[in-house]
Design an enzyme around this catalytic site. Sequence first.
Site, PDB file in Angstrom:
ATOM      1  CG  ASP A 174     -10.521  17.739  62.145  1.00 43.68           C
ATOM      2  OD1 ASP A 174      -9.948  18.478  61.932  1.00 43.68           O
ATOM      3  OD2 ASP A 174     -11.245  17.518  63.114  1.00 43.68           O
ATOM      4  CD  GLU A 403     -16.705  23.716  65.296  1.00 45.38           C
ATOM      5  OE1 GLU A 403     -17.806  23.079  65.856  1.00 45.38           O
ATOM      6  OE2 GLU A 403     -15.811  23.053  65.206  1.00 45.38           O
TER       7      GLU A 403
END
Length: 436
Positions: A174, A403
């Site tokens: 992102d 993550e």
Amino acid sequence: MNSKDMTQPATDQTMLETAQQILRDNDRGGYTVPSARLYPFQWNWDAGITALGWMCFDEARAWQELDSLFLGQWENGLVPHIVFHQPADSYFPGPEQWGLADRKPPTTSITQPPLLATMVRLMRDRAKDKGLAKQRVAALLPRLISAHHWWSRERDPENTGLVVSYHPWESGMDNSPAWDAPLAAVPPTKREYQRRDTQHIDAAQRPHKAEYDRFVYLLDLFRELKFDGARIYAECPYRVADFGTNAILLRSVLDLADLCDDAGLNEEAEVQRARAAVMKKAMASLWSEELGQYVSLDTSTGQQLLSPTHATFLAGYARIYDQTTAGQQYALLERWQAMSRWGLASLRPDDAAFEPQRYWRGPIWPHINWMIAEGCQHYGRQDLHDRLLGDTRELIAEKGFYEYFNPGTGEAYGGPAFSWTAAIILYWVLGQQLPR
Ligand code: GLC
């Protein structure tokens, strides 16, 4: 076990049990959320990787993951980046923001790295229940073929061999520094909005506000252009041929061709192989002499995006190296590894933009490590593969199923009990060692 409470490095057996438990806990009835509060829906490339994890202990459930994702596929073939199967208010931007709340199920209007055909192939290869696999692959093939035709038609309308992204989220990476320059050409949104991510996670580990203002501008634009592909291609201020997306797509095209052949769809297989040849040729233009690696291209300006991101090493996964470039790139990978305690940082650690804790601007991502390592193995660099596997295992064993991770300190960040982290442990890290 709560992965947050882990203080001792875990054994293979406890890791196996924790990973399976995470997938079960994140199961919402046929689809898996990436992480309970932070990402409460089904994401496209997460679903593909997560299905590999399910495949290691519940094959029927693994196939179901993909069936659920394809419930969100559009009539034109688009596989959306998020499928909003059930409402949840802990995430922004939700379906009404995208202007797609009325779809059944609601989805976003953009996509994510197209790894599904490769995942289907790997799942089929690993399946113990070959009968079920054959049946599921046959059912998924028309979906995959239509998705691939969508990529060629909608994202490479001039047949250049490179597909474009209209939003940084489509790259899956992102806030990569590679998107800073093209994003600067996007006006910031003027409207008010309320982020949710920074309510769950420390803002220092998430994208900056300036980036979010542009992320929101773009999604509003797609809605205003009524999702019309031709208008978006002509008018979108952000148009990037991302090396990572193209590499992942090329690999999927090759795998789809093989799946088609095996199903007797030889003409379609030829279409896919021809497409792979065009893509492979075009990807050579993404080589940067200056950085000695592959980079992305801003197709609005024709400028290469000179940011040293780990996406270059996906060239191995995409099978585009010859022996010379493979040797050169793997030497680069080793230099890169020597710059941090754990590999592989998502940005070369001596780059000015390197931030070891901020999402895609430095941290290690376990599923990308797997893809890079898979390429290393293919090109005969088992040593590099093993090192990436060892680092990935060590980080997760010591810090938990998070993550992403700091390449210098090993600190774990982002969502806890993360689905694709669990899947990578099951499929790759333990899958190599445990008897099948
Ligand atoms: C973030 C990541 C993206 C991922 C999603 C769900 O947006 O950048 O790659 O798919 O989270 O895990």
